[in-house]
Scaffold this active site. Sequence first.
Site, PDB file in Angstrom:
ATOM      1  N   PHE A  11      15.435  14.170  67.404  1.00 52.61           N
ATOM      2  CA  PHE A  11      15.649  12.896  68.109  1.00 52.61           C
ATOM      3  C   PHE A  11      14.309  12.192  68.355  1.00 52.61           C
ATOM      4  O   PHE A  11      14.082  11.069  67.874  1.00 52.61           O
ATOM      5  CB  PHE A  11      16.408  13.225  69.416  1.00 52.61           C
ATOM      6  CG  PHE A  11      16.274  12.222  70.511  1.00 52.61           C
ATOM      7  CD1 PHE A  11      16.552  10.875  70.289  1.00 52.61           C
ATOM      8  CD2 PHE A  11      15.880  12.616  71.787  1.00 52.61           C
ATOM      9  CE1 PHE A  11      16.434   9.948  71.320  1.00 52.61           C
ATOM     10  CE2 PHE A  11      15.760  11.704  72.811  1.00 52.61           C
ATOM     11  CZ  PHE A  11      16.032  10.362  72.581  1.00 52.61           C
ATOM     12  N   ASN A  32      12.676  22.508  59.978  1.00 53.70           N
ATOM     13  CA  ASN A  32      13.573  23.513  59.362  1.00 53.70           C
ATOM     14  C   ASN A  32      15.036  23.183  59.659  1.00 53.70           C
ATOM     15  O   ASN A  32      15.912  23.979  59.351  1.00 53.70           O
ATOM     16  CB  ASN A  32      13.233  24.927  59.855  1.00 53.70           C
ATOM     17  CG  ASN A  32      13.534  25.116  61.321  1.00 53.70           C
ATOM     18  OD1 ASN A  32      13.802  24.146  62.035  1.00 53.70           O
ATOM     19  ND2 ASN A  32      13.483  26.348  61.798  1.00 53.70           N
ATOM     20  N   THR A  35      17.754  22.294  64.793  1.00 55.60           N
ATOM     21  CA  THR A  35      18.530  21.447  65.722  1.00 55.60           C
ATOM     22  C   THR A  35      18.471  19.980  65.312  1.00 55.60           C
ATOM     23  O   THR A  35      19.143  19.151  65.911  1.00 55.60           O
ATOM     24  CB  THR A  35      17.991  21.597  67.163  1.00 55.60           C
ATOM     25  OG1 THR A  35      16.587  21.269  67.178  1.00 55.60           O
ATOM     26  CG2 THR A  35      18.178  23.003  67.670  1.00 55.60           C
ATOM     27  N   ASP A  56       9.861  26.041  58.111  1.00 56.70           N
ATOM     28  CA  ASP A  56       9.892  26.684  59.427  1.00 56.70           C
ATOM     29  C   ASP A  56       8.432  26.898  59.810  1.00 56.70           C
ATOM     30  O   ASP A  56       7.709  27.635  59.127  1.00 56.70           O
ATOM     31  CB  ASP A  56      10.641  28.016  59.314  1.00 56.70           C
ATOM     32  CG  ASP A  56      10.715  28.738  60.643  1.00 56.70           C
ATOM     33  OD1 ASP A  56       9.880  28.469  61.532  1.00 56.70           O
ATOM     34  OD2 ASP A  56      11.601  29.607  60.785  1.00 56.70           O
ATOM     35  N   TYR A 145      12.787  28.739  77.065  1.00 56.86           N
ATOM     36  CA  TYR A 145      12.225  27.404  76.811  1.00 56.86           C
ATOM     37  C   TYR A 145      11.010  27.156  77.711  1.00 56.86           C
ATOM     38  O   TYR A 145       9.931  26.804  77.232  1.00 56.86           O
ATOM     39  CB  TYR A 145      13.300  26.351  77.082  1.00 56.86           C
ATOM     40  CG  TYR A 145      12.894  24.931  76.763  1.00 56.86           C
ATOM     41  CD1 TYR A 145      12.536  24.558  75.470  1.00 56.86           C
ATOM     42  CD2 TYR A 145      12.898  23.944  77.743  1.00 56.86           C
ATOM     43  CE1 TYR A 145      12.192  23.241  75.166  1.00 56.86           C
ATOM     44  CE2 TYR A 145      12.556  22.626  77.452  1.00 56.86           C
ATOM     45  CZ  TYR A 145      12.200  22.281  76.164  1.00 56.86           C
ATOM     46  OH  TYR A 145      11.856  20.981  75.870  1.00 56.86           O
ATOM     47  N   TYR A 159      -7.394  26.748  72.228  1.00 56.97           N
ATOM     48  CA  TYR A 159      -7.987  26.191  70.998  1.00 56.97           C
ATOM     49  C   TYR A 159      -8.976  25.080  71.343  1.00 56.97           C
ATOM     50  O   TYR A 159      -9.971  24.888  70.643  1.00 56.97           O
ATOM     51  CB  TYR A 159      -6.900  25.672  70.034  1.00 56.97           C
ATOM     52  CG  TYR A 159      -6.428  26.736  69.065  1.00 56.97           C
ATOM     53  CD1 TYR A 159      -5.767  27.875  69.529  1.00 56.97           C
ATOM     54  CD2 TYR A 159      -6.659  26.621  67.694  1.00 56.97           C
ATOM     55  CE1 TYR A 159      -5.339  28.865  68.647  1.00 56.97           C
ATOM     56  CE2 TYR A 159      -6.230  27.607  66.807  1.00 56.97           C
ATOM     57  CZ  TYR A 159      -5.573  28.724  67.289  1.00 56.97           C
ATOM     58  OH  TYR A 159      -5.159  29.709  66.421  1.00 56.97           O
ATOM     59  N   THR A 175      14.487  12.245  78.298  1.00 55.17           N
ATOM     60  CA  THR A 175      14.436  11.026  77.477  1.00 55.17           C
ATOM     61  C   THR A 175      15.776  10.882  76.764  1.00 55.17           C
ATOM     62  O   THR A 175      16.407  11.880  76.421  1.00 55.17           O
ATOM     63  CB  THR A 175      13.272  11.142  76.474  1.00 55.17           C
ATOM     64  OG1 THR A 175      12.062  11.258  77.220  1.00 55.17           O
ATOM     65  CG2 THR A 175      13.171   9.921  75.575  1.00 55.17           C
ATOM     66  N   ARG A 186      23.160  17.550  76.865  1.00 51.60           N
ATOM     67  CA  ARG A 186      22.390  16.929  77.947  1.00 51.60           C
ATOM     68  C   ARG A 186      23.239  15.841  78.594  1.00 51.60           C
ATOM     69  O   ARG A 186      24.215  15.369  78.019  1.00 51.60           O
ATOM     70  CB  ARG A 186      21.063  16.372  77.416  1.00 51.60           C
ATOM     71  CG  ARG A 186      20.074  17.504  77.175  1.00 51.60           C
ATOM     72  CD  ARG A 186      18.734  17.021  76.689  1.00 51.60           C
ATOM     73  NE  ARG A 186      18.710  16.863  75.257  1.00 51.60           N
ATOM     74  CZ  ARG A 186      17.590  16.712  74.529  1.00 51.60           C
ATOM     75  NH1 ARG A 186      16.418  16.721  75.122  1.00 51.60           N
ATOM     76  NH2 ARG A 186      17.635  16.566  73.228  1.00 51.60           N
TER      77      ARG A 186
HETATM   78  N1  NAD Z   1      14.256  14.803  74.517  1.00 51.99           N
HETATM   79  C1  NAD Z   1      13.771  15.097  75.697  1.00 51.99           C
HETATM   80  O1  NAD Z   1      14.263  14.602  76.740  1.00 51.99           O
HETATM   81  C2  NAD Z   1      12.584  16.036  75.807  1.00 51.99           C
HETATM   82  C3  NAD Z   1      12.154  16.386  77.098  1.00 51.99           C
HETATM   83  C4  NAD Z   1      11.076  17.253  77.215  1.00 51.99           C
HETATM   84  C5  NAD Z   1      10.419  17.722  76.089  1.00 51.99           C
HETATM   85  N2  NAD Z   1      10.859  17.373  74.862  1.00 51.99           N
HETATM   86  C6  NAD Z   1      10.153  17.949  73.685  1.00 51.99           C
HETATM   87  O2  NAD Z   1      10.063  16.996  72.647  1.00 51.99           O
HETATM   88  C7  NAD Z   1      10.214  17.642  71.376  1.00 51.99           C
HETATM   89  C8  NAD Z   1      11.346  17.000  70.600  1.00 51.99           C
HETATM   90  O3  NAD Z   1      12.566  17.109  71.335  1.00 51.99           O
HETATM   91  P1  NAD Z   1      13.935  16.472  70.818  1.00 51.99           P
HETATM   92  O4  NAD Z   1      14.704  16.031  72.002  1.00 51.99           O
HETATM   93  O5  NAD Z   1      13.642  15.502  69.761  1.00 51.99           O
HETATM   94  O6  NAD Z   1      14.653  17.767  70.226  1.00 51.99           O
HETATM   95  P2  NAD Z   1      15.394  17.952  68.824  1.00 51.99           P
HETATM   96  O7  NAD Z   1      16.103  19.259  68.892  1.00 51.99           O
HETATM   97  O8  NAD Z   1      16.185  16.736  68.490  1.00 51.99           O
HETATM   98  O9  NAD Z   1      14.170  18.044  67.812  1.00 51.99           O
HETATM   99  C9  NAD Z   1      13.416  19.206  67.621  1.00 51.99           C
HETATM  100  C10 NAD Z   1      13.184  19.387  66.130  1.00 51.99           C
HETATM  101  O10 NAD Z   1      12.407  20.576  65.907  1.00 51.99           O
HETATM  102  C11 NAD Z   1      12.934  21.238  64.762  1.00 51.99           C
HETATM  103  N3  NAD Z   1      12.543  22.651  64.796  1.00 51.99           N
HETATM  104  C12 NAD Z   1      12.907  23.599  65.690  1.00 51.99           C
HETATM  105  N4  NAD Z   1      12.334  24.782  65.381  1.00 51.99           N
HETATM  106  C13 NAD Z   1      11.575  24.570  64.276  1.00 51.99           C
HETATM  107  C14 NAD Z   1      10.746  25.406  63.471  1.00 51.99           C
HETATM  108  N5  NAD Z   1      10.575  26.713  63.744  1.00 51.99           N
HETATM  109  N6  NAD Z   1      10.110  24.865  62.408  1.00 51.99           N
HETATM  110  C15 NAD Z   1      10.267  23.542  62.107  1.00 51.99           C
HETATM  111  N7  NAD Z   1      11.043  22.709  62.837  1.00 51.99           N
HETATM  112  C16 NAD Z   1      11.690  23.219  63.898  1.00 51.99           C
HETATM  113  C17 NAD Z   1      14.429  21.010  64.859  1.00 51.99           C
HETATM  114  O11 NAD Z   1      15.122  21.219  63.659  1.00 51.99           O
HETATM  115  C18 NAD Z   1      14.485  19.559  65.336  1.00 51.99           C
HETATM  116  O12 NAD Z   1      14.499  18.654  64.253  1.00 51.99           O
HETATM  117  C19 NAD Z   1      10.449  19.122  71.660  1.00 51.99           C
HETATM  118  O13 NAD Z   1       9.225  19.807  71.546  1.00 51.99           O
HETATM  119  C20 NAD Z   1      10.919  19.125  73.105  1.00 51.99           C
HETATM  120  O14 NAD Z   1      10.610  20.342  73.743  1.00 51.99           O
HETATM  121  C21 NAD Z   1      11.947  16.551  74.685  1.00 51.99           C
END
Ligand code: NAD
Length: 315
Positions: A11, A32, A35, A56, A145, A159, A175, A186
């Site tokens: 997203f 990968n 999600t 991955d 998480y 790092y 978000t 959510r």
């Molecule tokens: N959306 C929110 O409200 C929110 C809030 C706090 C933090 N975040 C952080 O922002 C980032 C994106 O969140 P999002 O809402 O877009 O989630 P999402 O699940 O839509 O996107 C996460 C992406 O990471 C990929 N992924 C997971 N494991 C992987 C791996 N081992 N190798 C390669 N790709 C991998 C998934 O396939 C997915 O496309 C995340 O790190 C999340 O923790 C989001």
Amino acid sequence: MRIVVSGAAGFVGSHFCDRLLAEGHTVVALDNFLTGAAGNLAHLSGEPRFSLIQQDITEPFSIAGVVDAVVNMASPASPKDYLEHPVETLAVGSAGTRRMLDLALEKHARFLLTSTSECYGDPEVHPQVESYWGHVNPVGPRSCYDESKRFAEALTMAYHRKHGVATSIARIFNTYGPRMKLDDGRVVPAFLCQALAGAPLTVFGDGSQTRSFCYSSDLVEGLYRLMLSDERYPVNLGNPREMTILEFAERIRRLTGSHSPIEFQPLPEDDPKQRCPDIGKARAALGWEPRVTLEEGLRLTVEYFRGETAGALKA
Ligand SMILES: NC(=O)c1ccc[n+]([C@@H]2O[C@H](COP(=O)([O-])OP(=O)(O)OC[C@H]3O[C@@H](n4cnc5c(N)ncnc54)[C@H](O)[C@@H]3O)[C@@H](O)[C@H]2O)c1
């Protein structure tokens, strides 16, 4: 700049790629699809400055050529997703983050980590300020998480301190926006899908717990500014407008014109009671604050959800 983005098919990641390309950068996207979905990036398939690699990031990989920035967004993010994939969540925060940091080190690139407000756990300080160390249950169901992200932050700082990598850390608060998964669990997609289907809106506990909601384009603006900044310590990015879940449910009902009743269910374990960012640091360091009102953001999101739910019914 040439920028490597992990979690690009998610997203937030897909919106961030759109923004980078609009700014004239070149993007190498890694995902990968655990999600996320390639469909979130389908509109970029003919774009010569964009490439997508199924990878991955916990497994070894290399990227040929110059890299100016590495953005590590890969991680399951919704409670439904990380509770279903607890080990993968811990692995991507630890081993995956390390591989992305190694890439930044090898290429002399800057590095941005998308961390989370979950680092604060069920907070005892309100609103949450970056200097607060948090109140996290290290062995509860959500720990996969929370602790994965806390470890990722610690590794990022290591790092920076040990190797001098130009790192930045965003602590993202709730978000919402188009491209969220309908079934992601959510509160925004859950209420919207329920309201559009005329089903009861499920409120956990008595609905007095608070949340704040940031629209996706506002978050992307903050992430973009942070990626280019010299700020090394975590920065909160979120919308400080706080409301109770019950107020939010009422607002969704009004906006969708739904007559869905509200159904109360028991609170999940370790569910935070209050969640609201202090964004003073983002204002001062990045000149950033959210611009999109909840009404406007929800209108755009409802439009997307109406399209998606109609598509899902046809399929
Ligand atoms: N959306 C929110 O409200 C929110 C809030 C706090 C933090 N975040 C952080 O922002 C980032 C994106 O969140 P999002 O809402 O877009 O989630 P999402 O699940 O839509 O996107 C996460 C992406 O990471 C990929 N992924 C997971 N494991 C992987 C791996 N081992 N190798 C390669 N790709 C991998 C998934 O396939 C997915 O496309 C995340 O790190 C999340 O923790 C989001």
